[in-house]
Scaffold this motif. Structure first.
Motif, PDB file in Angstrom:
ATOM      1  N   GLU B 293       0.844  -1.206   0.000  1.00 31.05           N
ATOM      2  CA  GLU B 293       0.000   0.000   0.000  1.00 31.05           C
ATOM      3  C   GLU B 293       0.886   1.266   0.000  1.00 31.05           C
ATOM      4  N   TYR B 294       1.885   1.297   0.877  1.00 29.85           N
ATOM      5  CA  TYR B 294       2.768   2.463   0.938  1.00 29.85           C
ATOM      6  C   TYR B 294       3.539   2.635  -0.378  1.00 29.85           C
ATOM      7  N   LEU B 295       3.931   1.513  -0.955  1.00 33.73           N
ATOM      8  CA  LEU B 295       4.701   1.571  -2.216  1.00 33.73           C
ATOM      9  C   LEU B 295       3.862   2.204  -3.321  1.00 33.73           C
ATOM     10  N   LYS B 296       2.613   1.773  -3.379  1.00 35.10           N
ATOM     11  CA  LYS B 296       1.686   2.323  -4.372  1.00 35.10           C
ATOM     12  C   LYS B 296       1.539   3.834  -4.163  1.00 35.10           C
ATOM     13  N   ARG B 297       1.399   4.207  -2.917  1.00 34.84           N
ATOM     14  CA  ARG B 297       1.235   5.633  -2.600  1.00 34.84           C
ATOM     15  C   ARG B 297       2.500   6.418  -2.940  1.00 34.84           C
ATOM     16  N   ARG B 298       3.633   5.840  -2.589  1.00 29.63           N
ATOM     17  CA  ARG B 298       4.893   6.515  -2.881  1.00 29.63           C
ATOM     18  C   ARG B 298       4.987   6.809  -4.369  1.00 29.63           C
ATOM     19  N   ASN B 299       4.658   5.801  -5.181  1.00 29.37           N
ATOM     20  CA  ASN B 299       4.799   5.979  -6.624  1.00 29.37           C
ATOM     21  C   ASN B 299       3.837   7.036  -7.158  1.00 29.37           C
ATOM     22  N   ILE B 300       2.627   7.021  -6.645  1.00 30.93           N
ATOM     23  CA  ILE B 300       1.675   8.065  -7.070  1.00 30.93           C
ATOM     24  C   ILE B 300       2.223   9.436  -6.700  1.00 30.93           C
ATOM     25  N   LEU B 301       2.629   9.557  -5.446  1.00 28.36           N
ATOM     26  CA  LEU B 301       3.103  10.858  -4.957  1.00 28.36           C
ATOM     27  C   LEU B 301       4.288  11.351  -5.778  1.00 28.36           C
ATOM     28  N   VAL B 302       5.291  10.511  -5.916  1.00 24.31           N
ATOM     29  CA  VAL B 302       6.527  10.934  -6.583  1.00 24.31           C
ATOM     30  C   VAL B 302       6.280  11.186  -8.076  1.00 24.31           C
ATOM     31  N   ASP B 303       5.519  10.314  -8.705  1.00 22.49           N
ATOM     32  CA  ASP B 303       5.239  10.498 -10.141  1.00 22.49           C
ATOM     33  C   ASP B 303       4.472  11.792 -10.379  1.00 22.49           C
ATOM     34  N   ARG B 304       3.460  12.002  -9.571  1.00 23.37           N
ATOM     35  CA  ARG B 304       2.659  13.225  -9.734  1.00 23.37           C
ATOM     36  C   ARG B 304       3.523  14.461  -9.475  1.00 23.37           C
ATOM     37  N   LEU B 305       4.328  14.417  -8.429  1.00 27.92           N
ATOM     38  CA  LEU B 305       5.176  15.570  -8.097  1.00 27.92           C
ATOM     39  C   LEU B 305       6.112  15.919  -9.250  1.00 27.92           C
ATOM     40  N   ASN B 306       6.767  14.886  -9.780  1.00 29.37           N
ATOM     41  CA  ASN B 306       7.779  15.167 -10.810  1.00 29.37           C
ATOM     42  C   ASN B 306       7.174  15.604 -12.141  1.00 29.37           C
ATOM     43  N   LYS B 307       5.870  15.439 -12.272  1.00 32.07           N
ATOM     44  CA  LYS B 307       5.199  15.927 -13.493  1.00 32.07           C
ATOM     45  C   LYS B 307       4.842  17.410 -13.387  1.00 32.07           C
ATOM     46  N   ILE B 308       4.882  17.944 -12.201  1.00 36.27           N
ATOM     47  CA  ILE B 308       4.545  19.368 -12.032  1.00 36.27           C
ATOM     48  C   ILE B 308       5.766  20.204 -12.427  1.00 36.27           C
ATOM     49  N   PRO B 309       5.580  21.192 -13.286  1.00 35.60           N
ATOM     50  CA  PRO B 309       6.719  21.989 -13.735  1.00 35.60           C
ATOM     51  C   PRO B 309       7.472  22.622 -12.566  1.00 35.60           C
ATOM     52  N   GLY B 310       8.768  22.469 -12.589  1.00 33.03           N
ATOM     53  CA  GLY B 310       9.606  23.087 -11.566  1.00 33.03           C
ATOM     54  C   GLY B 310       9.738  22.293 -10.284  1.00 33.03           C
ATOM     55  N   VAL B 311       9.055  21.142 -10.209  1.00 29.69           N
ATOM     56  CA  VAL B 311       9.109  20.332  -8.985  1.00 29.69           C
ATOM     57  C   VAL B 311      10.080  19.174  -9.175  1.00 29.69           C
ATOM     58  N   PHE B 312      10.868  18.890  -8.129  1.00 31.57           N
ATOM     59  CA  PHE B 312      11.741  17.714  -8.164  1.00 31.57           C
ATOM     60  C   PHE B 312      11.587  16.935  -6.858  1.00 31.57           C
ATOM     61  N   CYS B 313      11.339  15.635  -7.003  1.00 33.30           N
ATOM     62  CA  CYS B 313      11.237  14.778  -5.815  1.00 33.30           C
ATOM     63  C   CYS B 313      11.955  13.468  -6.077  1.00 33.30           C
ATOM     64  N   PRO B 314      13.081  13.233  -5.386  1.00 35.16           N
ATOM     65  CA  PRO B 314      13.753  11.943  -5.548  1.00 35.16           C
ATOM     66  C   PRO B 314      12.851  10.830  -5.005  1.00 35.16           C
ATOM     67  N   ARG B 315      12.969   9.626  -5.592  1.00 38.69           N
ATOM     68  CA  ARG B 315      12.110   8.518  -5.177  1.00 38.69           C
ATOM     69  C   ARG B 315      12.673   7.896  -3.894  1.00 38.69           C
ATOM     70  N   PRO B 316      11.967   8.050  -2.751  1.00 39.25           N
ATOM     71  CA  PRO B 316      12.546   7.561  -1.495  1.00 39.25           C
ATOM     72  C   PRO B 316      12.563   6.035  -1.422  1.00 39.25           C
ATOM     73  N   GLY B 317      13.592   5.495  -0.788  1.00 38.30           N
ATOM     74  CA  GLY B 317      13.748   4.050  -0.687  1.00 38.30           C
ATOM     75  C   GLY B 317      13.016   3.422   0.470  1.00 38.30           C
ATOM     76  N   GLY B 318      12.483   4.250   1.391  1.00 38.81           N
ATOM     77  CA  GLY B 318      11.813   3.682   2.548  1.00 38.81           C
ATOM     78  C   GLY B 318      10.970   4.696   3.293  1.00 38.81           C
ATOM     79  N   ALA B 319      10.458   4.286   4.438  1.00 37.00           N
ATOM     80  CA  ALA B 319       9.580   5.100   5.295  1.00 37.00           C
ATOM     81  C   ALA B 319       8.335   5.535   4.527  1.00 37.00           C
ATOM     82  N   PHE B 320       7.668   6.581   4.966  1.00 40.04           N
ATOM     83  CA  PHE B 320       6.518   7.072   4.180  1.00 40.04           C
ATOM     84  C   PHE B 320       6.518   8.586   4.068  1.00 40.04           C
TER      85      PHE B 320
END
Lengths: 399, 399
Positions: B293-320
């Motif tokens: 569940e957290y993995l799915k959320r992480r991917n949504i969050l990071v993918d959506r963030l990096n699609k926003i112009p000017g936003v950068f979010c590295p893909r975290p390896g753990g935690a939430f």
């Protein structure tokens, strides 16, 4: 070199910890040990309060508010008001046991090197919190001959230095059972106002007063900014394991400062807040039974003690402890001997040497603290043991 | 004059506390606020563990052992062993939340004026415990461009002074989500052994690793005396309100010293120890669902963030948690503006400005921490809000 901290070295071990292995050995030999050494009441936790925990219906065990659930704080304010204490819910921060209230109070009011005056003998763990906060404890001695009454005001004045920031009292007192009179509370008020000191008032045993009414420090008119109340449900509802206490103060700056410490540790325990909130709704006469039980025990304990040759025990006005002077050379040795070398009808007792409650070296050597947290039958048997033990203890010494 | 302590003045307030009134105002206006600002998981606490509390059968809520119930410590050792961690129950002291493990660790190993090195950004409450213990935090900066990897060893060497006593890590990391590799852990081991430092390892999020296996500091061979593990059940079992953590160390002297602090506060909470003990018996695959569940959320969050112009979010390896760089002037202002002046379809988001996680002044001004503790549907809606907000935020600023 990897060293532990100096603070860690200074941290006092529990004064009865060194006796525990001897108690375990005695039990292994089949000897029944009556534990008069600790303040763990045998009284049942109120069923209605335990049931409230059994019946919780949340699905996520969430953090509570850092100051504790607002619903509980509002209930707790009602509890105080019923007792005639002028407390609003906005004065209350729920803590993890009374212990955390003491720590937060010290941390927020005192800096390393600051001094606090505490009438001795006092609750040994104040030492631990003082070490954690880097604070210096200056004892003012109270004496068994006066029943451990508040030492005269001159003794406080003598102990006050420019570094003195606070006085700590426990009322009714652990370990002495002494209940401060309204007049003594007024005396304390005059000292703290005159010298701009905080008064930390530990009222863990408020419900258990036998020789008069409890006078809370929260009711000291004109000292509202000086007083920090440290409270707990541990003894009140026989709920020591819940770890729910409270710090109460009308001093807004202190309140806000304590909140920062409270936020850093996130929240107090959730389950026992449910218990504590439900306990406020217990019928008004709930404490009558418990108090009557403790009173009966106190009288048995004190009467039996004072009948033993060479023993003196003032009749405590509150709490469930008494300090007794015994005809012995050394209370630490005696406590160990009781467990290691003594038994009567396959039974013995464990007591707390009073040395652990004094800050002044050498005091308490012929005194022990006894907690009357056993039923009357066990208490009689424990007193039989003590009587026999004092007849044959090799280190016997009449005053 | 009655003053609060200097320590109390230094104590940092919660970094998001000042935003709370704005969130409350927004809610009063009928705006739905998505809370990405706190690490309170929405995942249900395991029913079997909650049921264990519902089914308790004692009549007196007694103090537990100061180190926690022995039965729970033995169970917890089994849990660690199952994960390949070399821990015996005699290495474990149960604490009141991970918070108390941090405080006890600092108190036992460090004296006022001692320095600890912490890779920043770091969990803001380390500051609070450092202030409580009088300890000075020396940050070593990790950067969003490298996904917040462990800073190079030279940076640690540069930060070490004769007063340095310890390094603190959180693995996987709060607030960055970074998961330290076995190689990075070896690097840390070399530093702590070379310089005789303690390593405080906060492993609160151990269960939630997505980019590789978790490597516990307890498995650093040859550093057994240096390592102090700080643990908690809060995130593992979504049991934040239980306030059950643990301090684990093979260093006997530290263990004994921590025990003195543990004894002074008597015991950890009893109810949640029952929950924690029962939770160890959950089926081995229990975490699979939560992790997925957290993995799915992480991917949504990071993918959506990096699609926003000017936003950068590295893909975290753990935690939430994830830290995102935003095209903004000031993350504190932005977080407030989101609550005070913005809404999209009657919704907005609450974020944690990253400034609160850096010790170095000025860092984190264009970064926010986002906790993915909401279901995927809410997370999408929250990202819609962020997208729209960044289109119209008046303080927009491209790097």
């Amino acid at each position: 070199m990897l060293n532990i901290s100096n603070r860690g070295k200074l941290m006092p071990p529990s004064p009865i910890r060194k006796l525990v292995p001897y108690a375990e050995e005695a039990k292994k030999k089949g000897i029944k040990v009556y534990h008069l050494n600790i303040g763990q009441p045998d009284i049942e936790t109120p069923k209605a309060a335990l049931d409230a925990v059994r019946n919780f219906d949340f699905k996520v065990l969430e953090y509570s508010h850092s100051a504790g659930n607002e619903s509980y704080r509002r209930k707790l304010a009602q509890y105080y008001k019923k007792l005639g204490m002028d407390v609003d819910y906005s004065h209350i921060i729920i803590t993890t046991g009374g212990s955390e209230a003491i720590l937060f109070g010290f941390m927020s009011c005192l800096d390393p090197g600051d001094e606090v005056i505490i009438p001795e003998p006092f609750y040994a763990n104040y030492n631990g919190f003082a070490v954690a906060a880097g604070v210096v404890v200056k004892p003012v001695t109270s004496y068994i001959e006066t029943g451990f009454a508040l030492p005269p005001i001159e003794e406080f004045e003598k102990a006050i230095t420019p570094k003195t920031k606070a006085i700590v009292i426990c009322n009714p007192n652990n370990p002495t059972g002494y209940l401060y009179s309204p007049k003594e509370m007024e005396t304390l008020k005059n000292i703290i106002i005159k010298h701009d000191l905080y008064l930390f008032s530990d009222e863990a045993y408020r419900e258990f007063c036998y020789s008069g009414e409890h006078f809370s420090a929260m009711n000291l008119k004109g000292a509202e900014n000086n007083v920090i109340l440290m409270d707990t449900i541990s003894k009140r509802y026989s709920a020591c394991g819940g770890r729910i206490g409270a710090l109460v103060t009308k001093n807004k700056l202190i309140y806000d400062t304590v909140m920062k410490f409270a936020q850093a540790r996130l929240s107090p325990p959730s389950f026992a807040q449910i218990l504590a909130e439900a306990a406020v709704d217990l019928p008004d006469d709930y404490f009558n039974h418990t108090k009557a039980e403790y009173l009966k025990r106190r009288n048995i304990l004190v009467d039996r003690l004072n009948k033993i040759p060479g023993v003196f025990c003032p009749r405590p006005g509150g709490a469930f402890y008494a300090i007794a002077k015994l005809p012995i050379d050394d209370s630490d040795k005696f406590a160990q001997w009781l467990l290691e070398h003594f038994s009567y009808e396959q039974q013995t007792i464990m007591v707390a040497p009073a040395t652990g409650f004094y800050a002044t070296n050498g005091l308490g050597k012929n005194e022990v603290r006894l907690a009357y947290v056993l039923d009357t039958n066990s208490l009689h048997k424990a007193m039989n043991c003590l009587e026999k033990a004092l007849e044959i203890y090799p280190g016997k010494k009449l005053a």
